[in-house]
Design an enzyme around this catalytic site. Structure first.
Site, PDB file in Angstrom:
ATOM      1  N   LYS A 132      42.252  14.544   0.529  1.00  0.00           N
ATOM      2  CA  LYS A 132      42.990  14.855   1.762  1.00  0.00           C
ATOM      3  C   LYS A 132      43.062  16.362   1.909  1.00  0.00           C
ATOM      4  O   LYS A 132      43.029  17.097   0.912  1.00  0.00           O
ATOM      5  CB  LYS A 132      44.419  14.297   1.691  1.00  0.00           C
ATOM      6  CG  LYS A 132      45.040  14.079   3.049  1.00  0.00           C
ATOM      7  CD  LYS A 132      44.547  12.792   3.657  1.00  0.00           C
ATOM      8  CE  LYS A 132      45.189  12.517   4.998  1.00  0.00           C
ATOM      9  NZ  LYS A 132      44.880  11.154   5.463  1.00  0.00           N
TER      10      LYS A 132
HETATM   11  P1  NAD Z   1      48.684  11.413  16.338  1.00  0.00           P
HETATM   12  O1  NAD Z   1      48.864  12.871  16.129  1.00  0.00           O
HETATM   13  O2  NAD Z   1      47.633  10.917  17.275  1.00  0.00           O
HETATM   14  O3  NAD Z   1      50.078  10.758  16.853  1.00  0.00           O
HETATM   15  C1  NAD Z   1      51.278  10.937  16.181  1.00  0.00           C
HETATM   16  C2  NAD Z   1      52.393  10.382  17.049  1.00  0.00           C
HETATM   17  O4  NAD Z   1      53.610  10.463  16.320  1.00  0.00           O
HETATM   18  C3  NAD Z   1      52.619  11.150  18.350  1.00  0.00           C
HETATM   19  O5  NAD Z   1      52.925  10.238  19.391  1.00  0.00           O
HETATM   20  C4  NAD Z   1      53.853  11.995  18.037  1.00  0.00           C
HETATM   21  O6  NAD Z   1      54.596  12.348  19.200  1.00  0.00           O
HETATM   22  C5  NAD Z   1      54.600  11.026  17.169  1.00  0.00           C
HETATM   23  N1  NAD Z   1      55.658  11.633  16.368  1.00  0.00           N
HETATM   24  C6  NAD Z   1      55.641  12.813  15.697  1.00  0.00           C
HETATM   25  N2  NAD Z   1      56.841  13.025  15.130  1.00  0.00           N
HETATM   26  C7  NAD Z   1      57.602  11.946  15.449  1.00  0.00           C
HETATM   27  C8  NAD Z   1      58.945  11.573  15.172  1.00  0.00           C
HETATM   28  N3  NAD Z   1      59.735  12.360  14.438  1.00  0.00           N
HETATM   29  N4  NAD Z   1      59.393  10.386  15.660  1.00  0.00           N
HETATM   30  C9  NAD Z   1      58.606   9.584  16.412  1.00  0.00           C
HETATM   31  N5  NAD Z   1      57.337   9.899  16.706  1.00  0.00           N
HETATM   32  C10 NAD Z   1      56.857  11.064  16.231  1.00  0.00           C
HETATM   33  O7  NAD Z   1      48.495  10.797  14.887  1.00  0.00           O
HETATM   34  P2  NAD Z   1      47.798   9.434  14.471  1.00  0.00           P
HETATM   35  O8  NAD Z   1      46.368   9.690  14.213  1.00  0.00           O
HETATM   36  O9  NAD Z   1      48.216   8.359  15.426  1.00  0.00           O
HETATM   37  O10 NAD Z   1      48.469   9.186  13.032  1.00  0.00           O
HETATM   38  C11 NAD Z   1      49.765   8.596  12.930  1.00  0.00           C
HETATM   39  C12 NAD Z   1      49.992   8.190  11.484  1.00  0.00           C
HETATM   40  O11 NAD Z   1      48.976   7.276  11.093  1.00  0.00           O
HETATM   41  C13 NAD Z   1      49.939   9.340  10.463  1.00  0.00           C
HETATM   42  O12 NAD Z   1      50.844   9.044   9.428  1.00  0.00           O
HETATM   43  C14 NAD Z   1      48.511   9.266   9.960  1.00  0.00           C
HETATM   44  O13 NAD Z   1      48.389   9.833   8.665  1.00  0.00           O
HETATM   45  C15 NAD Z   1      48.322   7.753   9.934  1.00  0.00           C
HETATM   46  N6  NAD Z   1      46.919   7.350   9.954  1.00  0.00           N
HETATM   47  C16 NAD Z   1      46.089   7.709  10.964  1.00  0.00           C
HETATM   48  C17 NAD Z   1      44.765   7.291  10.945  1.00  0.00           C
HETATM   49  C18 NAD Z   1      43.821   7.601  12.071  1.00  0.00           C
HETATM   50  O14 NAD Z   1      42.667   7.133  12.014  1.00  0.00           O
HETATM   51  N7  NAD Z   1      44.232   8.319  13.100  1.00  0.00           N
HETATM   52  C19 NAD Z   1      44.292   6.523   9.867  1.00  0.00           C
HETATM   53  C20 NAD Z   1      45.176   6.151   8.857  1.00  0.00           C
HETATM   54  C21 NAD Z   1      46.488   6.579   8.903  1.00  0.00           C
END
Ligand code: NAD
Length: 409
Positions: free
Chosen positions: A102
């Site tokens: 990571k």
């Molecule tokens: P992203 O940046 O597209 O979206 C994140 C969302 O979380 C946004 O809507 C933001 O406004 C919201 N957010 C931030 N702080 C917040 C809070 N305090 N309360 C409520 N909402 C809040 O990110 P993503 O790619 O959707 O990733 C989200 C999670 O999923 C992360 O933990 C990431 O590590 C995990 N993840 C993502 C992927 C991927 O392929 N994108 C894969 C595995 C895991």
């Protein structure tokens, strides 16, 4: 609770069940390599700002290391190490031939112009290009990074090593990205939930849902649940939360969010405080934003029967005991959000073969991979009569240890 501490507790529980010696535990937990780099950025106004970037490469016993790059102001060594370690277990649970890594830069990408974001992405690769590569360590997108950033990173790496699209995944389609990658984590989450519910003879459409985080994962999970007839009654993002007990108009909410950058101001819904989302009166809670949001202190407020962990590390290890006491079933992150890394793996395979699949094939292979992982996970949970998180860690640690042992020292 620190992210590494929470992950280590889950690991130790699995290691106890497997009866692993202390020396083996130390070997499996210690990262293979940790890199911390200075990332100077020439700002548009001519000044120079310096950011700190990290890449933690945790384990490569089962194949090249794989994991996202996060641009977030709170990215630090502890968080990146915990996430790298979780990637090792996640790729093992999903049965992908990868280890875990990571990376991150402690920066708020919203404060950068597009050209500043590009320069910073390129500087990071300039610092790291010697220790990443398609057979060594393959970054991908995470919070605060996206396909555009991955395209710049592939281009920067290729300046040193020749055109190498397989060095990063999550790229734009024109640069060797895969069909279906953008939706993959949300799709994998929903496929995993279907497996879980099917064991109880239930369907996605039988339940109501609350989703924390309305970014890539939250939006795609919402869209696919809605398509399958599930009712989403509450969502939140960094600006706050919205509810409509009759069910939110998901299509309109996604359009609104794309146009306005947040869920704020969406009509036909009642706004409420984001911190209260976890206490919504729903069947299923989906944390899809940050890590560490479900803690020993707030876990008792959760009324959902199921938690599907879209985010990485949303539940502190000591909150699990509170959830278990309430009879809540948790689909753990290292299984539930593995759809993203699975389609990243498909992207890498396509890059290495220079042969590209259509979206139908990608989605079919994803379904097959998730269903196989679920059968292994369920069998482990049944064999040990334990919860799904413990089973996922046992499955993963056993696979990684076997590979480590067979490679020798
Ligand atoms: P992203 O940046 O597209 O979206 C994140 C969302 O979380 C946004 O809507 C933001 O406004 C919201 N957010 C931030 N702080 C917040 C809070 N305090 N309360 C409520 N909402 C809040 O990110 P993503 O790619 O959707 O990733 C989200 C999670 O999923 C992360 O933990 C990431 O590590 C995990 N993840 C993502 C992927 C991927 O392929 N994108 C894969 C595995 C895991």
């Amino acid at each position: 609770m620190k992210a590494t501490e929470s992950g280590a507790r889950n690991f130790q529980r699995a290691a106890d069940i497997l009866g692993l010696e202390p020396s083996i535990r130390q070997r499996l937990l210690t990262p293979y390599r940790e890199v911390k780099v200075e990332c100077p950025l020439l700002r548009d106004d001519g000044s120079v700002a310096t950011f700190v970037g990290y890449r933690v490469q945790h384990d490569q016993s089962r194949g090249p290391m794989k994991g996202g790059i996060r641009f977030h102001p709170e990215a630090d060594e502890d968080e990146v190490t915990a996430l790298a370690t979780a990637m090792t277990w996640k790729t093992a649970v999903a049965g992908l031939p990868y280890g875990g890594a990571k990376g991150g830069i402690a920066v708020d990408p919203a404060t950068l112009s597009r050209s500043e974001l590009e320069r910073l992405s390129r500087v990071f690769v300039q610092r790291l290009h010697d220790v990443i590569g398609p057979n060594v360590d393959i970054p991908g997108p995470d919070m605060g990074t996206n396909a555009t950033v991955m395209g710049w990173m592939a281009d920067e790496y290729s300046k040193y090593h020749g055109w190498t699209p397989g060095v990063v995944t999550g790229k734009p389609l024109d640069l060797g990205g895969s069909e279906g990658r953008v939706a993959a984590t949300g799709r994998g989450l929903v496929l995993g939930a279907e497996c879980l519910f099917a064991d109880e003879h239930r369907l996605i459409s039988d339940f109501t849902y609350a989703i924390q985080g309305f970014g890539n994962v939250g939006i795609w999970a919402a869209r696919l649940i809605h398509e399958r007839g599930g009712r989403i009654t509450a969502v939140s993002d960094v600006t706050g939360a919205l509810r409509n007990p009759h069910g939110l108009d998901v299509t309109a909410l996604i359009d609104h969010t794309r146009q306005n950058g947040s869920i704020q101001g969406f009509p036909d819904a009642e706004p409420f405080t984001g911190a209260d989302l976890i206490a919504e009166n729903v069947d299923v809670l989906i944390p899809a934003a940050l890590g560490g949001v479900i803690t020993r202190e707030n876990a008792h407020r959760i009324r959902a029967r199921y938690i599907l962990e879209g985010a990485n590390g949303p539940t502190d290890a000591d909150a699990d005991e509170v959830l278990a006491a309430q009879g809540i079933i948790v689909l753990p992150d290292i299984f539930a959000n593995a759809g993203g890394v699975t389609v990243s793996y498909f992207e890498w395979v396509q890059n290495l073969q220079n042969y590209y699949w259509d979206e139908t094939r990608v989605n079919e292979e994803l379904k097959r991979t998730i269903q196989k992982a679920w059968r292994d996970l369920r069998a482990t949970a049944n064999e040990l009569a334990c919860d799904l998180r413990t089973a996922a860690y046992v499955l993963a640690v056993r696979r990684v240890w076997r590979a480590t042992e067979q490679r020798g020292s």
